[in-house]
Design a protein around this motif. Sequence first.
Motif, PDB file in Angstrom:
ATOM      1  N   ALA A  68      49.902  39.847  43.934  1.00 37.61           N
ATOM      2  CA  ALA A  68      49.450  39.969  42.868  1.00 37.61           C
ATOM      3  C   ALA A  68      48.859  39.154  41.551  1.00 37.61           C
ATOM      4  O   ALA A  68      47.730  39.216  40.723  1.00 37.61           O
ATOM      5  CB  ALA A  68      51.087  40.176  41.555  1.00 37.61           C
ATOM      6  N   ALA A  69      48.765  37.534  42.043  1.00 38.53           N
ATOM      7  CA  ALA A  69      47.910  36.908  42.030  1.00 38.53           C
ATOM      8  C   ALA A  69      46.320  36.822  42.124  1.00 38.53           C
ATOM      9  O   ALA A  69      45.540  37.340  41.754  1.00 38.53           O
ATOM     10  CB  ALA A  69      48.553  35.633  41.817  1.00 38.53           C
ATOM     11  N   HIS A  70      46.866  36.905  43.160  1.00 41.82           N
ATOM     12  CA  HIS A  70      45.443  37.406  43.954  1.00 41.82           C
ATOM     13  C   HIS A  70      44.453  39.044  43.311  1.00 41.82           C
ATOM     14  O   HIS A  70      43.059  38.901  43.295  1.00 41.82           O
ATOM     15  CB  HIS A  70      45.303  38.068  46.490  1.00 41.82           C
ATOM     16  CG  HIS A  70      44.028  37.770  46.626  1.00 41.82           C
ATOM     17  ND1 HIS A  70      43.505  37.289  46.665  1.00 41.82           N
ATOM     18  CD2 HIS A  70      43.721  39.130  47.023  1.00 41.82           C
ATOM     19  CE1 HIS A  70      42.131  37.827  47.351  1.00 41.82           C
ATOM     20  NE2 HIS A  70      42.237  39.486  47.270  1.00 41.82           N
ATOM     21  N   ASN A  71      45.048  39.680  43.095  1.00 42.67           N
ATOM     22  CA  ASN A  71      44.401  40.726  42.852  1.00 42.67           C
ATOM     23  C   ASN A  71      44.315  40.881  41.183  1.00 42.67           C
ATOM     24  O   ASN A  71      42.920  41.190  40.551  1.00 42.67           O
ATOM     25  CB  ASN A  71      45.705  42.261  43.042  1.00 42.67           C
ATOM     26  CG  ASN A  71      45.567  42.794  43.791  1.00 42.67           C
ATOM     27  OD1 ASN A  71      44.459  42.539  45.031  1.00 42.67           O
ATOM     28  ND2 ASN A  71      46.878  43.185  44.564  1.00 42.67           N
ATOM     29  N   CYS A  72      45.085  40.054  40.507  1.00 45.37           N
ATOM     30  CA  CYS A  72      44.641  39.611  38.525  1.00 45.37           C
ATOM     31  C   CYS A  72      43.964  38.569  39.112  1.00 45.37           C
ATOM     32  O   CYS A  72      42.584  39.178  38.186  1.00 45.37           O
ATOM     33  CB  CYS A  72      45.624  39.192  38.541  1.00 45.37           C
ATOM     34  SG  CYS A  72      45.454  38.313  36.906  1.00 45.37           S
ATOM     35  N   LEU A  73      43.149  38.042  39.737  1.00 46.09           N
ATOM     36  CA  LEU A  73      42.143  37.287  40.111  1.00 46.09           C
ATOM     37  C   LEU A  73      40.893  38.249  40.668  1.00 46.09           C
ATOM     38  O   LEU A  73      39.608  37.699  39.712  1.00 46.09           O
ATOM     39  CB  LEU A  73      42.422  35.946  41.084  1.00 46.09           C
ATOM     40  CG  LEU A  73      40.721  34.846  41.166  1.00 46.09           C
ATOM     41  CD1 LEU A  73      40.198  34.183  39.744  1.00 46.09           C
ATOM     42  CD2 LEU A  73      41.139  34.505  42.489  1.00 46.09           C
ATOM     43  N   LYS A  74      40.971  38.792  41.125  1.00 42.18           N
ATOM     44  CA  LYS A  74      39.870  39.533  41.479  1.00 42.18           C
ATOM     45  C   LYS A  74      39.446  40.787  40.935  1.00 42.18           C
ATOM     46  O   LYS A  74      38.326  40.976  40.060  1.00 42.18           O
ATOM     47  CB  LYS A  74      39.997  40.413  42.921  1.00 42.18           C
ATOM     48  CG  LYS A  74      40.465  40.051  44.323  1.00 42.18           C
ATOM     49  CD  LYS A  74      40.569  40.998  45.178  1.00 42.18           C
ATOM     50  CE  LYS A  74      39.615  41.718  45.236  1.00 42.18           C
ATOM     51  NZ  LYS A  74      40.263  43.394  46.381  1.00 42.18           N
ATOM     52  N   ARG A  75      40.307  41.335  39.553  1.00 44.91           N
ATOM     53  CA  ARG A  75      40.064  41.916  39.052  1.00 44.91           C
ATOM     54  C   ARG A  75      39.584  41.436  37.403  1.00 44.91           C
ATOM     55  O   ARG A  75      38.045  41.672  36.635  1.00 44.91           O
ATOM     56  CB  ARG A  75      41.902  42.767  38.125  1.00 44.91           C
ATOM     57  CG  ARG A  75      41.013  43.743  37.249  1.00 44.91           C
ATOM     58  CD  ARG A  75      42.914  44.580  37.285  1.00 44.91           C
ATOM     59  NE  ARG A  75      41.790  45.762  35.672  1.00 44.91           N
ATOM     60  CZ  ARG A  75      42.563  46.024  34.675  1.00 44.91           C
ATOM     61  NH1 ARG A  75      43.834  45.701  34.146  1.00 44.91           N
ATOM     62  NH2 ARG A  75      42.302  46.767  34.047  1.00 44.91           N
ATOM     63  N   HIS A  76      39.780  40.622  37.122  1.00 39.18           N
ATOM     64  CA  HIS A  76      39.141  39.536  36.142  1.00 39.18           C
ATOM     65  C   HIS A  76      37.964  38.897  36.498  1.00 39.18           C
ATOM     66  O   HIS A  76      37.126  38.171  35.509  1.00 39.18           O
ATOM     67  CB  HIS A  76      40.551  38.790  35.192  1.00 39.18           C
ATOM     68  CG  HIS A  76      41.654  39.887  34.877  1.00 39.18           C
ATOM     69  ND1 HIS A  76      41.010  40.373  33.658  1.00 39.18           N
ATOM     70  CD2 HIS A  76      42.604  40.029  35.529  1.00 39.18           C
ATOM     71  CE1 HIS A  76      42.049  40.998  33.316  1.00 39.18           C
ATOM     72  NE2 HIS A  76      42.652  41.270  34.301  1.00 39.18           N
ATOM     73  N   SER A  77      37.548  38.594  37.732  1.00 36.23           N
ATOM     74  CA  SER A  77      36.661  37.738  38.096  1.00 36.23           C
ATOM     75  C   SER A  77      35.126  38.395  38.351  1.00 36.23           C
ATOM     76  O   SER A  77      34.308  37.888  38.629  1.00 36.23           O
ATOM     77  CB  SER A  77      37.156  36.697  39.279  1.00 36.23           C
ATOM     78  OG  SER A  77      37.139  37.625  40.405  1.00 36.23           O
TER      79      SER A  77
END
Length: 158
Positions: free
Chosen positions: A147-156
Amino acid sequence: MADLYDSDEEELTIENDAVLTKYKTAGEISNLVMKAVINEVIPGASVIDICIFGDKMILDETAKHYKKDKQLNKGIAFPTCICVNEVVCHFSPLRSDPAVAIKEGDLVKIELGVHIDGYAGVVAHSIVVGSSAENPATGGLADAVLAAHNCLKRHSGS
Protein backbone atom coordinates in the motif's frame (compact mmCIF):
# COMPACT_ATOMS: atom_id res chain seq x y z
CA MET A 1 22.12 49.32 2.47
CA ALA A 2 23.55 46.68 0.12
CA ASP A 3 21.27 44.00 -1.26
CA LEU A 4 22.10 40.69 0.37
CA TYR A 5 21.57 38.89 -2.92
CA ASP A 6 23.96 41.06 -4.97
CA SER A 7 27.33 39.42 -5.30
CA ASP A 8 30.16 39.19 -7.75
CA GLU A 9 30.76 35.58 -6.74
CA GLU A 10 29.69 32.80 -9.07
CA GLU A 11 26.37 31.32 -8.03
CA LEU A 12 26.90 27.72 -6.99
CA THR A 13 24.08 25.77 -8.59
CA ILE A 14 23.77 22.32 -10.06
CA GLU A 15 24.91 23.87 -13.35
CA ASN A 16 28.38 24.27 -11.82
CA ASP A 17 30.50 21.17 -12.62
CA ALA A 18 32.16 21.16 -9.18
CA VAL A 19 28.80 21.26 -7.42
CA LEU A 20 27.37 18.52 -9.63
CA THR A 21 30.42 16.33 -9.00
CA LYS A 22 30.07 16.78 -5.23
CA TYR A 23 26.38 15.82 -5.36
CA LYS A 24 27.19 12.78 -7.51
CA THR A 25 30.01 11.70 -5.22
CA ALA A 26 27.79 12.04 -2.15
CA GLY A 27 25.05 10.05 -3.89
CA GLU A 28 27.42 7.30 -4.99
CA ILE A 29 28.84 6.94 -1.48
CA SER A 30 25.32 6.96 0.02
CA ASN A 31 24.27 4.13 -2.29
CA LEU A 32 27.45 2.15 -1.57
CA VAL A 33 26.96 2.48 2.18
CA MET A 34 23.24 1.65 1.88
CA LYS A 35 24.03 -1.64 0.12
CA ALA A 36 26.50 -2.57 2.86
CA VAL A 37 24.08 -1.61 5.65
CA ILE A 38 21.28 -3.68 4.06
CA ASN A 39 23.59 -6.71 4.28
CA GLU A 40 24.00 -6.07 8.03
CA VAL A 41 20.24 -6.17 8.68
CA ILE A 42 19.90 -9.81 9.69
CA PRO A 43 18.15 -11.61 12.55
CA GLY A 44 20.01 -11.06 15.82
CA ALA A 45 21.88 -7.95 14.64
CA SER A 46 21.99 -5.01 17.03
CA VAL A 47 20.44 -1.76 15.77
CA ILE A 48 23.14 0.36 17.41
CA ASP A 49 25.89 -1.79 15.89
CA ILE A 50 24.36 -1.36 12.42
CA CYS A 51 24.13 2.41 12.93
CA ILE A 52 27.77 2.57 14.05
CA PHE A 53 28.78 0.43 11.06
CA GLY A 54 26.97 2.74 8.62
CA ASP A 55 28.37 5.94 10.11
CA LYS A 56 31.92 4.56 10.18
CA MET A 57 31.64 3.47 6.55
CA ILE A 58 30.42 6.94 5.57
CA LEU A 59 33.46 8.49 7.24
CA ASP A 60 35.84 5.93 5.74
CA GLU A 61 34.44 6.35 2.23
CA THR A 62 34.32 10.16 2.28
CA ALA A 63 37.94 10.22 3.52
CA LYS A 64 38.95 8.69 0.18
CA HIS A 65 37.72 11.76 -1.76
CA TYR A 66 39.07 15.31 -2.04
CA LYS A 67 42.17 14.42 0.00
CA LYS A 68 44.16 17.42 -1.21
CA ASP A 69 41.60 19.95 0.02
CA LYS A 70 42.12 19.73 3.79
CA GLN A 71 39.58 22.52 4.44
CA LEU A 72 36.75 20.76 2.60
CA ASN A 73 34.13 19.49 5.02
CA LYS A 74 32.69 16.04 4.25
CA GLY A 75 31.16 13.08 6.01
CA ILE A 76 27.83 12.36 7.65
CA ALA A 77 24.94 14.52 6.41
CA PHE A 78 22.33 12.32 8.08
CA PRO A 79 23.34 9.68 10.64
CA THR A 80 22.53 6.05 9.91
CA CYS A 81 19.07 5.34 11.31
CA ILE A 82 17.52 1.89 11.67
CA CYS A 83 13.80 1.99 12.41
CA VAL A 84 12.11 -1.28 13.31
CA ASN A 85 8.41 -1.98 12.79
CA GLU A 86 6.30 0.79 14.37
CA VAL A 87 9.21 3.23 14.67
CA VAL A 88 8.60 5.47 11.67
CA CYS A 89 11.90 7.28 11.18
CA HIS A 90 15.07 8.86 12.55
CA PHE A 91 16.02 6.22 15.15
CA SER A 92 19.74 6.30 15.79
CA PRO A 93 20.12 5.05 19.35
CA LEU A 94 22.56 6.18 22.00
CA ARG A 95 24.68 3.59 23.78
CA SER A 96 22.60 4.31 26.90
CA ASP A 97 19.33 3.37 25.12
CA PRO A 98 17.87 -0.11 25.62
CA ALA A 99 19.25 -2.62 23.12
CA VAL A 100 17.15 -3.37 20.06
CA ALA A 101 17.80 -6.51 18.04
CA ILE A 102 16.55 -7.29 14.56
CA LYS A 103 14.19 -10.26 14.25
CA GLU A 104 12.99 -12.37 11.34
CA GLY A 105 9.90 -10.73 9.82
CA ASP A 106 10.67 -7.21 11.11
CA LEU A 107 9.96 -4.28 8.82
CA VAL A 108 13.19 -2.28 8.87
CA LYS A 109 13.56 1.22 7.47
CA ILE A 110 17.12 2.42 6.83
CA GLU A 111 18.08 6.08 6.38
CA LEU A 112 21.49 7.66 5.94
CA GLY A 113 23.15 10.57 4.23
CA VAL A 114 26.55 11.70 3.01
CA HIS A 115 27.76 15.21 2.23
CA ILE A 116 30.69 16.57 0.31
CA ASP A 117 31.26 20.27 1.06
CA GLY A 118 27.63 20.55 2.21
CA TYR A 119 26.16 18.92 -0.92
CA ALA A 120 24.17 15.98 0.38
CA GLY A 121 23.05 12.64 -0.93
CA VAL A 122 20.42 11.12 1.38
CA VAL A 123 18.94 7.66 0.81
CA ALA A 124 16.35 5.43 2.45
CA HIS A 125 15.28 1.84 1.98
CA SER A 126 12.74 -0.49 3.61
CA ILE A 127 13.06 -4.25 3.91
CA VAL A 128 11.25 -7.12 5.56
CA VAL A 129 13.92 -9.19 7.30
CA GLY A 130 14.12 -12.68 5.86
CA SER A 131 11.97 -11.99 2.83
CA SER A 132 13.20 -12.59 -0.70
CA ALA A 133 11.86 -13.38 -4.15
CA GLU A 134 11.73 -17.04 -3.11
CA ASN A 135 10.29 -16.25 0.35
CA PRO A 136 8.12 -13.13 -0.02
CA ALA A 137 6.53 -11.29 2.89
CA THR A 138 2.84 -12.16 3.31
CA GLY A 139 -0.19 -11.09 5.30
CA GLY A 140 -0.87 -7.69 6.80
CA LEU A 141 2.77 -6.64 6.73
CA ALA A 142 3.05 -7.33 3.00
CA ASP A 143 -0.24 -5.50 2.43
CA ALA A 144 1.02 -2.43 4.33
CA VAL A 145 4.33 -2.35 2.41
CA LEU A 146 2.52 -2.73 -0.91
CA ALA A 147 0.00 0.00 0.00
CA ALA A 148 2.84 2.41 0.84
CA HIS A 149 4.58 1.53 -2.43
CA ASN A 150 1.41 2.03 -4.49
CA CYS A 151 0.68 5.34 -2.75
CA LEU A 152 4.17 6.60 -3.55
CA LYS A 153 3.86 5.53 -7.18
CA ARG A 154 0.49 7.20 -7.55
CA HIS A 155 1.51 10.49 -5.99
CA SER A 156 4.98 10.72 -7.51
CA GLY A 157 3.73 10.39 -11.06
CA SER A 158 5.72 7.24 -11.83
